[in-house]
Design an enzyme around this catalytic site. Structure first.
Site, PDB file in Angstrom:
ATOM      1  N   TYR A 140       0.929  -0.917   0.045  1.00 34.11           N
ATOM      2  CA  TYR A 140      -0.043  -0.091  -0.008  1.00 34.11           C
ATOM      3  C   TYR A 140       0.819   1.400  -0.155  1.00 34.11           C
ATOM      4  CZ  TYR A 140      -3.749   3.205   1.560  1.00 34.11           C
ATOM      5  OH  TYR A 140      -4.788   4.032   1.492  1.00 34.11           O
ATOM      6  N   LYS A 168      -1.629  -1.452  -4.133  1.00 38.11           N
ATOM      7  CA  LYS A 168      -2.580  -0.347  -4.006  1.00 38.11           C
ATOM      8  C   LYS A 168      -1.968   0.826  -4.152  1.00 38.11           C
ATOM      9  CE  LYS A 168      -6.076   1.424  -1.044  1.00 38.11           C
ATOM     10  NZ  LYS A 168      -6.824   1.405   0.333  1.00 38.11           N
TER      11      LYS A 168
END
Length: 299
Positions: A140, A168
């Site tokens: 992330y 992400k």
């Protein structure tokens, strides 16, 4: 490394809120009901105990209980990822182990926040978490919250890890994503609802969303249209969703707006949040309600 075209966690996931009772207790039953609703409406996966799930204010037993209950409810129909994010590596490792024990299918691992470690520190932290379990990992990248962004060399090294399969991307930078996707082979997911189409255009395979709490079917349809090569249809469908995307993300607190909208729609029994977050006041609630009415989501 995963092939760039693969979708190890599906195409559409929501970073799910953690429903709470008016006294602030985690409402696991409401979490299960919401998870079932989301999977019934366009979702291939869910991310639990992330930023939108108010992970900094929930505790280890609560996190594990929610993961276990959601996996039991929808784990045969959707991928369930659990956040394992901390600026303390030992803590992040424990979170990963507890998520695995609770039955999670994968982990979301954010760069260590606040501490602003070196790139070597980011690398070692992430590998320690990835090595803690046998679960696949979605990295992330959210420098607006962590103050640390993956360097190209760090991503290249992490992409060699057999369990790190996806990222992400909440950097707001699809231009940088284009060569990174090609070079690393990681499955790329937009972490910004509003940038879904630009990220798909440079090779992303899906979205980790907040707005999909309430427009999951519609966002899934956008991704399908893009997959089918009908970019014009994807653009038209996506444009229709912009008011909802704007209202959920527009305040800078997606958990707040998501809970407010879900409560107004009757999908969670309370919009309670834990400090330091506070619930929407009357004016903000009415603003969210007006958008839901204007877009036909609420009578």
């Amino acid at each position: 490394m995963a092939p760039a075209t693969s979708r190890p966690f599906g195409a559409l996931l929501t970073a799910m809120v953690t429903p709470m009772a008016p006294d602030g207790a985690v409402d696991v039953a409401a979490g299960v009901a919401l998870a079932k609703h989301l999977v019934d409406h366009g979702h291939d996966g869910l991310v639990l105990n992330g930023t939108t799930g108010e992970a900094p204010t929930t505790h280890a037993p609560e996190k594990a209980e929610l993961v276990r209950a959601v996996v039991e409810a929808v784990g045969d129909r959707a991928m369930v990822l659990a956040g394992a994010g901390s600026n303390d590596t030992a803590h992040a490792v424990r979170m990963a182990e507890q998520a695995a024990d609770a039955g999670a299918h994968g982990l979301l691992v954010v760069t260590p926040y606040y501490s602003r470690p070196s790139q070597e520190g980011v690398y070692r932290h992430t590998v320690a978490v990835a090595d803690a379990t046998d679960l696949p990992v979605m990295l992330y990248d959210v420098p607006g919250r962590t103050a640390v962004r993956y360097a190209d060399a760090t991503l290249d090294r992490l992409a060699e890890h057999p369990r790190i399969v996806a990222l992400k991307d909440a950097t707001g930078d699809p231009q940088a994503a284009l060569p990174r996707i090609a070079r690393t082979g990681l499955a790329w997911y937009s972490g910004d609802d509003g940038l879904l189409l630009p990220f798909l255009a440079v090779g992303a395979v899906g979205l980790v969303s907040m707005a999909a709490h309430i427009v999951g079917d519609e966002l899934a349809a956008v991704i399908r249209a893009f997959d089918d090569g009908d970019v014009a249809a994807a653009r038209t469908q996506f444009a229709d969703l912009l008011p909802v995307i704007d209202v959920i993300g527009g305040s800078g607190n997606g958990a707040l707006r998501s809970k407010t909208a879900l409560h107004l729609l009757g999908l969670i029994p309370s919009a309670t949040m834990r400090l330091p977050h506070v619930g929407a006041d009357e004016a903000e609630t009415e603003h969210v309600r007006s958008v839901l009415v204007a877009t036909g989501l609420l009578p």
